[in-house]
Design an enzyme around this catalytic site. Structure first.
Site, PDB file in Angstrom:
ATOM      1  N   TYR A 205       0.820  -1.205   0.000  1.00  0.00           N
ATOM      2  CA  TYR A 205       0.000   0.000   0.000  1.00  0.00           C
ATOM      3  C   TYR A 205       0.860   1.263   0.000  1.00  0.00           C
ATOM      4  O   TYR A 205       1.910   1.305   0.637  1.00  0.00           O
ATOM      5  CB  TYR A 205      -0.906   0.001   1.236  1.00  0.00           C
ATOM      6  CG  TYR A 205      -1.785   1.212   1.353  1.00  0.00           C
ATOM      7  CD1 TYR A 205      -3.036   1.235   0.752  1.00  0.00           C
ATOM      8  CD2 TYR A 205      -1.364   2.335   2.058  1.00  0.00           C
ATOM      9  CE1 TYR A 205      -3.856   2.335   0.857  1.00  0.00           C
ATOM     10  CE2 TYR A 205      -2.184   3.449   2.170  1.00  0.00           C
ATOM     11  CZ  TYR A 205      -3.423   3.444   1.563  1.00  0.00           C
ATOM     12  OH  TYR A 205      -4.235   4.559   1.672  1.00  0.00           O
TER      13      TYR A 205
ATOM     14  N   TRP B 204       1.097   5.638  -1.921  1.00  0.00           N
ATOM     15  CA  TRP B 204       0.732   6.529  -3.015  1.00  0.00           C
ATOM     16  C   TRP B 204       1.658   6.387  -4.216  1.00  0.00           C
ATOM     17  O   TRP B 204       1.272   6.718  -5.333  1.00  0.00           O
ATOM     18  CB  TRP B 204       0.731   7.974  -2.520  1.00  0.00           C
ATOM     19  CG  TRP B 204      -0.530   8.318  -1.798  1.00  0.00           C
ATOM     20  CD1 TRP B 204      -0.969   7.798  -0.614  1.00  0.00           C
ATOM     21  CD2 TRP B 204      -1.519   9.253  -2.203  1.00  0.00           C
ATOM     22  NE1 TRP B 204      -2.175   8.357  -0.270  1.00  0.00           N
ATOM     23  CE2 TRP B 204      -2.532   9.258  -1.223  1.00  0.00           C
ATOM     24  CE3 TRP B 204      -1.646  10.107  -3.301  1.00  0.00           C
ATOM     25  CZ2 TRP B 204      -3.658  10.083  -1.309  1.00  0.00           C
ATOM     26  CZ3 TRP B 204      -2.771  10.926  -3.380  1.00  0.00           C
ATOM     27  CH2 TRP B 204      -3.766  10.904  -2.392  1.00  0.00           C
TER      28      TRP B 204
END
Length: 768
Positions: A110, A112
């Site tokens: 996980y 950005w």
């Protein structure tokens, strides 16, 4: 001297990058963006000493293999060449798959990552893992996990679909008379959009609403969560008490006959059960303004007056993502939706409810939505997954069962972790517990351009390129641009693209053709673009797009940018029934009732969190910690950049206290302070402000994890990372989302010479 200009896209905007003789010389915001984010200035720090210069292997792992994992996070790294590093990782993947199965690999990965569509790290790692037989994945997000799970039960649609259907901000500017901002409207959050954004428009449209006479009420412990230009009335209830306030507003509307019975009958299901709870008929306690005032520490007459004003005006109820990152966060979102339903303005221009205005730049921005090209990830043959915020539980409790959205699942036995494009030692809670659990896997592999917390806690680190060092194109389905991201500088040192790293691993594991399909990275760009372009007659060919630098998706449907959430449903709820079991907005849910969760009943309800200012624990830790998003970086990305460094106090992350709380502890502006609770302690630099509620301290996330004794759980964190303090527990059995905002602490002045910050320096490098 050779000067060159190229364009790139980041999650916080589009920038023109200037280079001189192959080195970064300057960054200028794109002329199309009239409200650019300042974070772009940090892009010139791409060649920072914090870069990983070549493949690295933790010394103990190189010498002893997985037997050394107890020393993970606390040992120097040894440089190795690319072939050796790729051989080591390929060998470990093959061993773990053969001995334990693919479900023993956790590659949820996980984070950005970058804004590029092809060089998106998670897409790359997931495609690679699926090519070799699959992996244990993660579901939902740290940003809004509770919302993602509760919304389909209430509206029937996935949250992403609800978000994209939000009433357009131009409609708000024209029609909204009263804007209730639960959790505020922080423009620092609106500067960010996953995938990037060409124009920042949230400030413009909110200011237009204010100019048209809209009144704003900001309900948040932080006054600066709303732009001063909006002249918002500031309400500062106790943190985590928003649900009680929403229930009381609904109670007043019903008790005084200000609700909309017609809307509730036509468009909702389960109202009568909810009404009985609000009026106290089901449990003997009316959820009226006096009841809520004691919980929220507000004035009951003010609550009643606000409810009456909401009924008298066209009112928009906005629910920030921040509020649901707390224990029982699902209830806050559900209660906010129910409040808008009781008010009866859902489906009217400028009225109703929105889940996330200003939580990200794309919510309600009124642009044409276009599905953009992306790397196919292939199918994952493994059905093992965890809710995204349950990493530590998974590592600590292999074989144990857990609840999630009506399912009973089992934590897998993870032997290898592969992370690319993210940093769990930034975004996860209770980092001391994670440090201990992170030692359980046999091997941890990380791709990262920089020595992040994740890279420092790896066994093998591959140096990855940044967006400035490769060709790509980028954009977001929440925006109206596709941007040509042209390589500005050569890869730093020995950095390679994630694609090339995984191609090398795939070749060693016999799936090279499945992963690459015989294409180079640049060939993939053209292939993906050409396949996407065939769906749109108006799009230029690839060479034209690459030359002109961007495409803007103009509205080709009248009213496309003039959306009103659920307007068609309101007009005819039978012809436009929602995909819920009843076809209506479910104020009460029989499906959730069937789950039997004590911590998530079948309608919005008040539950006191374990950690908040109304609990007994507040006698020991009397300050509520708000670990909000930073204004000067994206999470921990570019924490080493100039914009982030300028915000530090005494070289550490700034913690904001109310002056009276500071005075009671002998703390002055600029002091180094120690923030602590039973889970850990960190140092930060003190800032004093009366724009923070008394009893609340604010320490943004994103300071790179910097323990005084690396690798030891419980060590003092020196840099101001709040997640050594936050509680790692699910919002409820329904969503199992992060509950970081339910956190109590104490603060004291740090006497003596504080230990130096070392997070922005490379870890020790050893030689063979």
């Amino acid at each position: 001297m050779t000067r060159k200009r190229s364009r790139t896209l980041m999650h916080w905007g589009v920038y023109d990058v200037e280079t001189e003789d192959g080195r970064l010389a300057g960054v200028t915001p794109w002329a199309e963006d009239k409200d650019p984010s300042p974070i772009g200035r940090s892009l010139v720090e791409a060649d920072h000493p914090l870069r990983v210069t070549q493949p690295m292997v933790r010394k103990g792992w190189l010498e002893e293999g997985p037997a050394s994992r107890e020393r993970r996070g606390g040992e120097p790294f040894v440089p190795v060449d690319w072939d050796e590093a790729l051989d080591l990782v390929a060998g470990e993947l093959e061993r773990v798959r053969g001995e334990h199965g693919n479900q023993a690999i956790f590659a949820g990965s996980y984070g950005w990552a970058s804004a590029g569509r092809f060089h998106h790290a998670q897409s790359q790692v997931h495609r690679f893992m699926n090519a070799i037989g699959g992996y244990t994945a993660s579901v939902n997000t740290y940003s809004h996990a509770a919302t993602e799970v509760i919304v389909p039960h209430v509206f029937g649609f996935p949250y992403e679909q609800v978000k994209r259907a939000s009433t357009s901000l131009p409609v708000v500017a024209e029609h909204t008379e009263l804007f209730i901002a639960f959790g505020g409207l922080a423009l620092k959050n609106a500067q960010i959009q996953s995938g990037g954004q060409g124009r920042h428009v949230v400030r413009e449209w909110l200011n237009a609403a204010r100019g048209n006479g809209c009144r704003f009420v900001s309900i948040s412990p932080i006054a600066d969560d709303t732009d001063p230009a909006l002249e918002a009335e500031w309400w500062a209830p106790r943190p985590n008490s928003d649900t009680a306030l929403m229930l009381a507003l609904s109670h007043t509307l019903i008790a005084e006959g200000l609700h909309d019975p017609g809307f509730l009958k036509r468009c909702t299901a389960g109202y009568e059960q909810y009404r009985a709870y609000l009026m106290g008929e089901s449990d003997g306690q009316a959820k009226d303004a006096d009841w809520a005032a004691a919980i929220c520490s507000l004035n009951a007459d003010d609550i009643r007056a606000l409810a009456r004003e909401m009924a008298a005006k066209r009112t928009m109820v906005n629910l920030s993502w921040s509020m649901q990152r707390a224990e029982y966060g699902e209830q806050t979102i559900w209660a906010g939706i129910a409040l808008a339903a009781v008010l009866g303005q859902i489906g009217l221009p400028g009225g109703g409810v929105t889940l996330g205005y200003s939580s990200a730049g794309g919510v309600g921005n009124g642009v044409r939505r276009v599905k953009l090209p992306a790397l196919p990830r292939l199918a994952n043959p493994v059905d093992s997954f965890i809710p995204v915020a349950r990493i530590t539980d998974m590592l600590e409790k292999p074989g144990e069962q857990f609840d999630y959205d009506g399912q009973r699942r089992t934590y897998p036995d993870i032997r290898l972790v592969y992370w690319a494009g993210g940093n769990p030692f930034h975004h996860h809670q209770d980092l001391n517990r994670l440090v201990a659990a992170w030692k359980r896997p046999e091997t941890v592999v990380v791709n990262d351009p920089f020595w992040s917390g994740a890279a420092r806690h790896a066994d093998i680190v591959f140096p990855a390129t940044t967006p400035l060092e490769r060709n790509d194109f980028g954009g977001s389905s929440e925006d109206s641009f596709l941007i040509a991201m042209k390589q500005a500088i050569p890869p730093m040192a020995q950095a390679r693209n994630d694609y090339d790293i995984f191609a090398g691993l795939a070749e060693r594991l016999g799936v090279g053709d499945s992963f690459t399909e015989g294409r180079t990275a640049d060939e993939w760009l053209r292939h993906l673009y050409d396949g996407w372009r065939r769906k749109f007659n108006e799009m230029p060919d690839f060479d034209t797009f690459w030359e002109q630098g961007h495409i803007e998706f103009m509205d080709d449907t009248p009213g496309q940018s003039y959306k009103v959430f659920l307007d068609a449903f309101r007009t005819d709820p039978d012809a436009n029934a929602l995909p819920t079991p009843t076809g209506r907005i479910e104020i009460s849910s029989q499906r959730i009732a069937g789950f039997g969760y004590e911590d998530c009943p079948p309608h919005p309800s008040w539950h006191a969190p374990r950690e908040w200012l109304g609990s007994q624990l507040a006698e020991i830790y009397p300050l509520h910690l708000m670990s909000n998003q930073p204004a000067t970086r994206l999470h921990s990305q570019y924490d080493h950049g100039s914009v982030s460094l300028e915000s530090k106090v005494a070289g550490r992350e700034a913690v904001t206290l109310h002056p009276e709380d500071a005075a009671a502890r002998g703390i002055g502006e600029g002091d180094v302070v120690r923030i602590y609770n039973d889970r850990g302690a960190c140092l930060a630099g003190a800032r004093l402000s009366d724009r923070v509620r008394r009893g609340v301290v604010v320490l943004p996330t994103g300071a790179q994890f910097d323990p005084e004794e690396p690798g030891r759980p419980g060590a003092l964190e020196k840099h101001g990372n709040p997640n050594v303090l936050t509680r790692d527990a699910g919002t409820s059995s329904l969503a199992q989302g992060p509950s970081a905002h339910s956190c109590l602490v104490e603060v004291e002045r740090y006497d003596g010479t504080p230990p130096p910050v070392t997070a922005l320096q490379p870890p020790p490098i050893a030689r063979r």
